[in-house]
Design a protein around this motif. Structure first.
Motif, short mmCIF file in Angstrom:
data_model
loop_
_atom_site.label_atom_id
_atom_site.label_comp_id
_atom_site.label_asym_id
_atom_site.label_seq_id
_atom_site.Cartn_x
_atom_site.Cartn_y
_atom_site.Cartn_z
N ASN A 116 96.95 39.03 -17.31
CA ASN A 116 97.85 39.71 -18.23
C ASN A 116 99.27 39.86 -17.73
OD1 ASN A 116 96.23 40.25 -20.55
ND2 ASN A 116 95.11 41.80 -19.38
N ASN A 125 104.92 40.45 -22.59
CA ASN A 125 104.74 41.86 -22.25
C ASN A 125 105.93 42.74 -22.63
OD1 ASN A 125 102.13 41.51 -21.08
ND2 ASN A 125 103.11 40.63 -19.27
N ASP A 165 102.14 46.20 -23.94
CA ASP A 165 101.04 45.26 -23.72
C ASP A 165 100.14 45.07 -24.94
OD1 ASP A 165 101.93 45.10 -21.12
OD2 ASP A 165 100.33 46.33 -20.27
N LEU A 175 95.92 46.48 -18.40
CA LEU A 175 96.85 46.72 -19.50
C LEU A 175 97.20 48.19 -19.56
CD1 LEU A 175 95.13 44.59 -22.30
CD2 LEU A 175 97.21 43.99 -21.05
#
Length: 300
Positions: A177, A220, A224, A250
């Motif tokens: 992520n 991002n 998120d 996240l």
């Protein structure tokens, strides 16, 4: 091994991966292969059956039940394929009563290695596949379970390609992520003349998953998550690919961040085998069906 040597070795491995991938005969998703206990045995089977569907998946005649109204779409990581990553989990979800689907996207048609291409392009293909699943099943939404890039890439679909209204839950297993520094390898490659350009020409998604990349900065920026979707992240402290492992997590509403070692301190599962870890599998099942969740441990 020195940092520069590791960088050169990494570049060589990526090159070899691409040569094998592009030499594989073109084919579409084929019949389901057998269930596997780990990524190693799945990869061995996939060498001879690169387009095999994970067991229990890709039945477009499947109709969701009232107990499990949302089909589950599985999304594999960089350089893996649908069978590699999901030959353990898919049949478990099918046994639980879900309609399960697992596409091969972002790589050569019929190739062993997938998810190498430009991530926004793969996300667009992923959205088209979800539309196909929704049309076939009659469902209004799907749930997504993704590994590594496959846990991060759907966020692009959710945020930029209209996917937020078509997804109920996104579960990421060791997702990239917030990128990875690969324990310093990324900076070493960047320091080599033309190093990042070389990697990007062979594996666009590899460069896009580097910490601080323009792609991740854009993804991002502004938060998120998107509203209306539930997010679960399952990370492992011993992750050797997404480093530091906390970059998987996240922040935002409707987010649950979990770690394997909080359920079993001695669990040494690393990045590539997390989709076969029994704790991770149960945490996926919990996220998909919270009403029947139970807490796993070292033994169960």
């Amino acid at each position: 091994m020195g940092t520069i040597a590791r960088a050169v070795t990494g570049l060589a491995l990526i090159t070899a991966t691409m040569l094998v991938s592009t030499s594989t005969a073109s084919a579409s998703e084929s019949a389901a292969g057998p269930a596997q206990p780990n990524i190693a045995s799945a990869a061995v089977y996939a060498l001879g059956h690169p387009t095999a569907s994970p067991p229990g998946s890709n039945d477009f005649t499947c109709k969701p039940t009232a107990a499990h109204p949302r089909p589950v779409v599985l999304s594999n990581g960089t350089g893996a394929n649908a069978y590699d990553d999901w030959a353990g989990l898919s049949w478990i979800l099918k046994r639980d009563g879900y309609c399960v689907f697992a596409p091969n996207l972002g790589g050569p048609e019929g190739g062993m290695f997938q998810a190498l291409g430009d991530i926004p392009t793969t996300a667009g293909q992923f959205g088209q596949y979800i539309d196909k699943v929704l049309a076939a099943t009659g469902a209004s939404k799907v749930d997504i379970v993704g590994h590594s890039q496959g846990g991060m890439m759907p966020r692009y679909y959710l945020k930029f390609l209209g996917g937020a209204n078509k997804v109920g839950t996104l579960v990421g297993l060791a997702p990239s992520n917030h990128g990875t520094d690969l324990d310093g390898l990324v900076e070493a490659v960047r320091s080599l003349p033309g190093g990042n350009d070389f990697v990007g020409a062979l594996c666009a998604s590899c460069v896009q998953q580097e910490v601080g990349s323009a792609f991740l900065t854009n993804l991002n920026n502004g938060g998120d998550t998107v509203s209306g979707v539930n997010y679960t992240v399952v990370a492992t402290r011993t992750d050797e690919v997404v480093t530091p492992y906390t970059s998987a997590y996240l922040s935002g509403p409707q987010v649950t961040n979990l770690r394997l070692q909080d359920y079993c301190l001695i669990d040494g599962t690393e990045h590539i085998n997390i989709t076969y870890d029994h704790i991770a599998i149960q945490l996926v099942r919990n996220a998909l069906d919270p009403a029947y969740a139970w807490t796993p441990n070292c033994l169960t």
